[in-house]
Design a protein around this motif. Structure first.
Motif, PDB file in Angstrom:
ATOM      1  N   GLY A 165       6.886   5.264   9.024  1.00 24.94           N
ATOM      2  CA  GLY A 165       6.901   5.163   7.684  1.00 24.94           C
ATOM      3  C   GLY A 165       5.599   4.950   6.785  1.00 24.94           C
ATOM      4  O   GLY A 165       4.847   4.327   7.181  1.00 24.94           O
ATOM      5  N   TRP A 166       5.473   5.846   5.861  1.00 23.82           N
ATOM      6  CA  TRP A 166       4.468   5.410   4.789  1.00 23.82           C
ATOM      7  C   TRP A 166       5.184   5.041   3.452  1.00 23.82           C
ATOM      8  O   TRP A 166       6.003   5.599   2.962  1.00 23.82           O
ATOM      9  N   PHE A 167       4.634   3.919   2.803  1.00 15.10           N
ATOM     10  CA  PHE A 167       4.909   3.497   1.487  1.00 15.10           C
ATOM     11  C   PHE A 167       3.722   4.332   0.694  1.00 15.10           C
ATOM     12  O   PHE A 167       2.559   3.985   0.780  1.00 15.10           O
ATOM     13  N   ILE A 168       4.128   5.112   0.033  1.00  8.79           N
ATOM     14  CA  ILE A 168       3.082   5.738  -0.949  1.00  8.79           C
ATOM     15  C   ILE A 168       3.390   5.721  -2.118  1.00  8.79           C
ATOM     16  O   ILE A 168       4.280   5.347  -3.068  1.00  8.79           O
ATOM     17  N   VAL A 174       7.425  11.731  -9.447  1.00 13.82           N
ATOM     18  CA  VAL A 174       7.925  12.607  -8.644  1.00 13.82           C
ATOM     19  C   VAL A 174       9.282  12.388  -8.267  1.00 13.82           C
ATOM     20  O   VAL A 174       9.940  13.218  -7.494  1.00 13.82           O
ATOM     21  N   PHE A 175       9.611  10.931  -8.177  1.00 15.90           N
ATOM     22  CA  PHE A 175      10.744  10.342  -7.439  1.00 15.90           C
ATOM     23  C   PHE A 175      11.854  10.093  -8.408  1.00 15.90           C
ATOM     24  O   PHE A 175      11.580   9.671  -9.396  1.00 15.90           O
ATOM     25  N   GLU A 205       6.480   5.528  -6.658  1.00 16.31           N
ATOM     26  CA  GLU A 205       6.484   5.040  -5.485  1.00 16.31           C
ATOM     27  C   GLU A 205       7.846   5.207  -4.523  1.00 16.31           C
ATOM     28  O   GLU A 205       8.977   5.246  -4.943  1.00 16.31           O
ATOM     29  N   ALA A 206       7.446   5.317  -3.204  1.00 17.15           N
ATOM     30  CA  ALA A 206       8.671   5.463  -2.178  1.00 17.15           C
ATOM     31  C   ALA A 206       8.193   5.129  -0.950  1.00 17.15           C
ATOM     32  O   ALA A 206       7.092   5.033  -0.327  1.00 17.15           O
ATOM     33  N   LEU A 207       9.092   4.711   0.074  1.00 17.39           N
ATOM     34  CA  LEU A 207       8.940   4.788   1.537  1.00 17.39           C
ATOM     35  C   LEU A 207       9.746   5.892   2.060  1.00 17.39           C
ATOM     36  O   LEU A 207      10.513   6.433   1.855  1.00 17.39           O
TER      37      LEU A 207
END
Length: 380
Positions: A165-168, A174-175, A205-207
């Motif tokens: 997983g990436w936290f970006i 966009v989320f 931000e999202a995972l």
């Protein structure tokens, strides 16, 4: 030689939750308890998620919660309100800090940052050796997980829920931070059960995790390329910062880990089979098991009698039998569930709280033939 009434090996979700439950219960106030772990638990090494109705014991350390989820497959892409449930997320570092703060309030509990190098058991005592010390205890709770143990038997299939997983963080909003993507099966399956898992914490931000339910791990580059492609093609973003990464592999098996328990030692957490076999979810299952174990200890029941197989164990076994033989069926199974049943029933079933009538309603959403074949193979 240092003597304790109880020793807990491992300060993960199971070990810390058990230590805290014992610490706050007056039944154990005169008992000496030692908690051992080679890790000081001062890094954010994992994320736990679970669904829950209303307020819970960990609401004060929640990183985020969602009142809606999204499921996508080959034929559907839909958002679902999940009230009275909420989907909740806890970061490892927040959990560790909260638990250790509570443990500091219990004078009968000692935590030592030492690696266990050996465990020996007799009919009367457990001996635990670290590099610097030797400890003994009448009762041992052991979270050391031996994957080989499950792999060396042939009776029960062993799959893994494995992921990177990436936290970006993105420049553009966009989320949708109100909706968690529970499973997105719209990605190529390649003969496996593969999906994306997306947890937005803000609009920026999202995972994002690339997750498989399958027998074998992939090369790290395969997970990463799939995440890159998903961010670019599905989310429509090419400029972003990777803030953190995580990866893991959680066993999915109905193997009876409790068979190792004795009158003086019991295995806990993943090592004790506390992971939900059909999904890999562990955190909430662990809290339930801790509550049951505390009562088991207070009732002075034999440790080797803790844990039981029930109808849900058998349901999990059938699903794992299917996915082990035909791993690519996972997408169609989960898509049929979300297409034909409300997520509230799905959550209740996975929490192992449904009645027999609700079980029938849940199972009838699925194509029966794979399960009939799996059942017949188990019988004969």
């Amino acid at each position: 030689m240092n003597s304790f009434d109880y020793i807990i090996i491992g300060a993960g979700a199971a070990g810390l939750s058990l230590a805290n439950a014992m610490g706050k219960d007056s039944f154990f106030s005169k008992k000496s308890i030692l908690l051992l772990d080679k890790n000081a638990k001062q890094t954010n090494d994992r994320t736990w998620c679970f669904w829950e109705k209303g307020e819970g014991d960990f609401d004060d350390i929640l990183h985020k919660k969602w009142s809606s989820i999204q499921f996508a497959g080959q034929q559907i892409d839909q958002k679902y309100p999940i009230a009275p449930y909420e989907y909740k997320m806890i970061q490892g570092l927040d959990f560790y800090a909260s638990m250790f703060k509570k443990l500091d309030e219990y004078p009968n509990i000692t935590f030592l940052n030492e690696e266990v190098i050996s465990v020996t058991n007799t009919a009367t005592v457990n001996t635990v050796k670290t590099a610097n010390n030797t400890f003994i205890a009448a009762t041992l709770f052991n979270s050391i997980f031996d994957y080989k143990e499950a792999l060396q038997q042939q009776k029960y299939p062993v799959l893994q829920q494995h992921f990177i997983g990436w936290f970006i963080k993105t420049e553009q909003p966009v989320f949708d931070p109100k909706v968690a993507t529970f499973m997105d099966f719209s990605i190529p399956q390649r003969g496996n059960t593969r999906f994306m898992y997306l947890l937005p914490t803000t609009a920026h931000e999202a995972l994002i995790e690339y997750t498989l339910f399958s027998e074998h791990l992939l090369k790290a580059s395969e997970y990463e390329e799939a995440i890159k492609k998903y961010i670019s093609q599905k989310i429509g973003v090419n400029n972003y910062e990777i803030v953190e990464t995580e990866q893991g592999s959680i066993p999915m098996t109905s193997y009876n880990f409790t068979s190792k328990n004795t009158s003086k030692q019991i295995f806990i957490g993943t090592a004790g089979g506390w992971t939900k076999a059909s999904t890999g979810y562990t955190f909430k299952s662990t809290q339930k098991k801790v509550t049951l174990l505390i009562q088991h200890l207070k009732d002075q029941k034999p440790l080797q009698n803790f844990g039981k197989r029930d109808k849900f164990w058998f349901y999990d076994l059938l699903l794992l039998d299917i996915l082990h033989r035909r791993n690519g069926l996972g997408q169609s199974i989960f898509e049929a569930l979300f297409k034909n049943r409300k997520p509230q029933l799905i959550f209740k079933f996975l929490d192992e709280e449904t009645s027999l009538l609700e079980d029938v309603k849940f199972i009838s959403a699925l194509s029966p033939m794979p399960f009939i074949k799996a059942l017949l193979r188990r019988i004969f």
